[in-house]
Design a protein around this motif. Structure first.
Motif, PDB file in Angstrom:
ATOM      1  N   ARG A 406      -6.611 -23.606  32.017  1.00 45.79           N
ATOM      2  CA  ARG A 406      -7.550 -24.605  32.827  1.00 45.79           C
ATOM      3  C   ARG A 406      -6.672 -25.966  32.829  1.00 45.79           C
ATOM      4  N   PRO A 407      -6.881 -26.786  33.954  1.00 44.98           N
ATOM      5  CA  PRO A 407      -6.042 -28.041  34.333  1.00 44.98           C
ATOM      6  C   PRO A 407      -6.274 -28.924  33.121  1.00 44.98           C
ATOM      7  N   PRO A 408      -7.377 -29.310  32.782  1.00 46.76           N
ATOM      8  CA  PRO A 408      -7.714 -30.029  31.617  1.00 46.76           C
ATOM      9  C   PRO A 408      -6.886 -30.034  30.233  1.00 46.76           C
ATOM     10  N   VAL A 409      -6.942 -28.528  29.957  1.00 45.63           N
ATOM     11  CA  VAL A 409      -6.013 -28.325  28.854  1.00 45.63           C
ATOM     12  C   VAL A 409      -4.512 -28.615  29.027  1.00 45.63           C
ATOM     13  N   ARG A 410      -4.203 -28.206  30.206  1.00 47.50           N
ATOM     14  CA  ARG A 410      -2.648 -28.589  30.369  1.00 47.50           C
ATOM     15  C   ARG A 410      -2.326 -29.986  30.436  1.00 47.50           C
ATOM     16  N   ALA A 411      -3.426 -30.545  31.091  1.00 47.85           N
ATOM     17  CA  ALA A 411      -3.355 -32.287  31.088  1.00 47.85           C
ATOM     18  C   ALA A 411      -3.060 -32.889  29.676  1.00 47.85           C
ATOM     19  N   ARG A 412      -4.018 -32.504  28.818  1.00 48.17           N
ATOM     20  CA  ARG A 412      -4.061 -32.900  27.484  1.00 48.17           C
ATOM     21  C   ARG A 412      -2.584 -32.539  26.671  1.00 48.17           C
ATOM     22  N   ALA A 413      -2.238 -31.301  27.046  1.00 45.87           N
ATOM     23  CA  ALA A 413      -0.871 -31.071  26.521  1.00 45.87           C
ATOM     24  C   ALA A 413       0.252 -31.842  27.019  1.00 45.87           C
ATOM     25  N   GLY A 414       0.437 -32.154  28.458  1.00 41.40           N
ATOM     26  CA  GLY A 414       1.208 -33.026  28.920  1.00 41.40           C
ATOM     27  C   GLY A 414       1.010 -34.536  28.384  1.00 41.40           C
ATOM     28  N   ASP A 415       0.009 -34.892  28.089  1.00 44.90           N
ATOM     29  CA  ASP A 415      -0.067 -36.138  27.517  1.00 44.90           C
ATOM     30  C   ASP A 415       0.399 -36.396  26.080  1.00 44.90           C
ATOM     31  N   THR A 416       0.130 -35.191  25.342  1.00 46.05           N
ATOM     32  CA  THR A 416       0.850 -35.356  23.892  1.00 46.05           C
ATOM     33  C   THR A 416       2.458 -35.072  23.914  1.00 46.05           C
ATOM     34  N   LEU A 417       2.961 -34.170  25.071  1.00 54.52           N
ATOM     35  CA  LEU A 417       4.318 -34.287  25.176  1.00 54.52           C
ATOM     36  C   LEU A 417       4.883 -35.498  25.411  1.00 54.52           C
ATOM     37  N   ALA A 418       4.008 -36.191  26.296  1.00 60.06           N
ATOM     38  CA  ALA A 418       4.904 -37.632  26.541  1.00 60.06           C
ATOM     39  C   ALA A 418       4.844 -38.385  25.325  1.00 60.06           C
ATOM     40  N   ARG A 419       3.896 -38.215  24.492  1.00 58.80           N
ATOM     41  CA  ARG A 419       3.888 -39.170  23.312  1.00 58.80           C
ATOM     42  C   ARG A 419       5.016 -38.608  22.253  1.00 58.80           C
ATOM     43  N   LEU A 420       5.055 -37.286  22.324  1.00 57.40           N
ATOM     44  CA  LEU A 420       6.135 -36.763  21.215  1.00 57.40           C
ATOM     45  C   LEU A 420       7.718 -37.080  21.862  1.00 57.40           C
ATOM     46  N   GLY A 421       7.620 -37.238  23.156  1.00 57.28           N
ATOM     47  CA  GLY A 421       8.986 -37.375  23.767  1.00 57.28           C
ATOM     48  C   GLY A 421       9.483 -36.178  24.544  1.00 57.28           C
ATOM     49  N   ASP A 422       9.203 -36.329  25.863  1.00 57.94           N
ATOM     50  CA  ASP A 422       9.548 -35.329  26.732  1.00 57.94           C
ATOM     51  C   ASP A 422      11.038 -35.125  26.980  1.00 57.94           C
ATOM     52  N   PRO A 423      11.843 -34.069  26.535  1.00 60.90           N
ATOM     53  CA  PRO A 423      13.248 -34.038  26.457  1.00 60.90           C
ATOM     54  C   PRO A 423      13.540 -33.896  27.962  1.00 60.90           C
TER      55      PRO A 423
END
Length: 475
Positions: A406-423
């Motif tokens: 689902r898009p909201p699930v991917r969006a949350r994962a993307g937000d966390t990736l940004a906080r972790l540091g997107d390589p």
């Protein structure tokens, strides 16, 4: 209130009155006053102005007895206009037809505390009492606690959304944080550690109505904690709609699942009903005083019971809950609890959590939860955070996983990736994708385009959209 609740039992008419119940309580508990036998009755007879404070009407556990107490209060004020009565009761219990005091009483609903208006002055007043002769100490200690509470609330809204209910919304929670802050000189940085110490402070109270109460609480608090975490796990399994409250019969049945709890079930229920420390009774049903404490005790149960010997056991317990918001906080707190007690085991657990999940949504959620937990744990380490980031990135590059989630699930994962540091992104170049064109695609010029061409030509050229070469960047 329990002593007054006994007024329904005697058979003599005068003994059945609230006035007699008050007299018996005062004589029995305050013998140093040397009160005459007709002390309270004489006050009524003389028409003295009286303010009677009756705290905890709902603590009369039996509803029939509660109705008798309510009627006794009504009878007392009739014919005595000089008597003012203030009673307190939990909302659910008071709304029962057998408990409400009627038209002669004005109902005032206690609202949640506001940080600026209520929590701040309460904390400052508390430290005025703790450090009455040291202005600098009380100002510094109060500000330190208030800053930490603000930080906790900000972090809570960041995790749960801007509409999340505040953690510190009652005098009980303010008092609880004061106790932890003074017992350990500061509030712990990790939420799991804070909740662990808060629950201990609630169960290990240093006072009681009677000496035997203090002895009981001093010796049984660890047993009560084990029972509370078992109950929390049982309730949470029922889901968001059914997992917040439980009736007494179901509560006792849940605790009877463990043979070692059986001798203490009656005492546990009595403690919840009369003191309402971690678990409180409301109109025949029981709930944890704050959902955050229930969520932490679920996490503690997962770590201490099925996960004691195996990380796989914990993951098996969580397998069906990875994508459910109701379980998000327990999973994050589980990681925090493990980190507090065994950092190495916590890193291994989070690494395995990042790879968990059987459906596309569950895989995205598991990777995001692992990443969020590493961000919350200050000492998780760059290697673990990079591993969680790479796992999210791998899922985002999986076309089948993206189509099935689902898009909201991917969006949350993307937000966390940004906080972790997107390589994929370069922090030195405004976090744009790290390639020669910064994520943009070169589109060759149209040799037929000239400045000042027809409107149709301008619209055709204007329809060309520059796209990022690697897709949406969560940064």
């Amino acid at each position: 209130m329990p002593a007054i609740g006994a007024i329904s039992r005697p058979t003599r008419p005068r003994a059945r009155t609230l006035a007699n119940g008050i007299y018996c309580y005062l004589i029995g508990k305050q013998v140093d006053f040397d009160l005459p036998d007709d002390f309270f009755a004489q006050l009524l007879k003389d028409g003295r102005n009286l303010l009677l404070l009756l705290d905890g009407l709902d603590e009369v556990a039996n509803e029939d007895e509660r109705a008798a107490v309510r009627q006794a209060v009504v009878d007392l004020v009739q014919g005595h206009p000089q008597v003012r009565v203030v009673g307190t009761c939990r909302t659910i219990a008071y709304r029962s037809a057998l408990t409400a005091l009627g038209a002669g009483f004005r109902e005032i609903v206690v609202q949640p505390l506001d940080f600026a208006q209520h929590v701040t002055p309460m904390v400052r007043q508390a430290y005025d009492c703790i450090h009455p002769r040291d202005a600098a100490a009380r100002a510094n200690r109060a500000q330190e606690l208030l800053d930490r509470i603000s930080q906790l609330e900000d972090e809570r809204r960041a995790r749960l959304g801007p509409e999340a209910k505040p953690l510190v919304d009652s005098p009980l929670m303010v008092r609880l944080l004061l106790i932890v802050n003074e017992s350990y000189r500061q509030l712990p940085d990790a939420r799991a550690d804070l909740f662990d110490k808060a629950i201990e402070a609630l169960l290990r109270v240093d006072y009681g109505r009677e000496e035997e109460d203090r002895h009981e609480l001093a010796t049984d608090w660890e047993d009560f904690r084990e029972m509370a975490q078992h109950l929390a796990a049982h309730m949470h399994q029922q889901g968001r709609d059914q997992g917040r409250e439980i009736d007494e019969r179901a509560l006792a049945a849940a605790l009877r699942e463990k043979a070692e709890f059986k001798p203490s079930i009656k005492a546990f229920i009595s403690h919840a009903r009369q003191r309402g420390s971690v678990v409180e009774e409301r109109d025949g049903t029981y709930r944890f005083i704050h959902l955050a404490l229930q969520e932490f005790l679920v996490a503690r149960y997962l770590a201490e019971v099925p996960g004691r010997d195996s990380r796989q056991a914990m993951l098996d317990c969580l397998q069906d809950h990875l994508e459910h918001p109701w379980w998000r906080e327990p999973i994050l707190l589980l990681a925090g609890y493990l980190a507090k007690n065994a950092a190495g085991a916590a890193r291994l657990f989070l690494g395995e959590l990042a790879d968990a999940g059987t459906t596309a949504d569950a895989r995205f959620c598991a990777a995001e939860l692992a990443g969020a937990a590493t961000l919350e744990w200050q000492k998780s380490g760059g290697e673990l955070r990079a591993r969680c980031a790479q796992r999210i990135l791998t899922l985002m590059g999986d076309a089948d996983a993206c189509r099935a989630s689902r898009p909201p699930v991917r969006a949350r994962a993307g937000d966390t990736l940004a906080r972790l540091g997107d390589p994929r992104c370069d922090p030195q170049r405004l976090h744009l994708p790290a390639d020669d064109l910064l994520g943009f695609v070169h589109i060759p010029a149209d040799p037929g385009f000239r400045i000042g061409t027809r409107k149709a030509d301008r619209e055709r050229v204007g329809s060309i959209i520059l796209e990022r070469a690697v897709g949406p960047c969560p940064c």
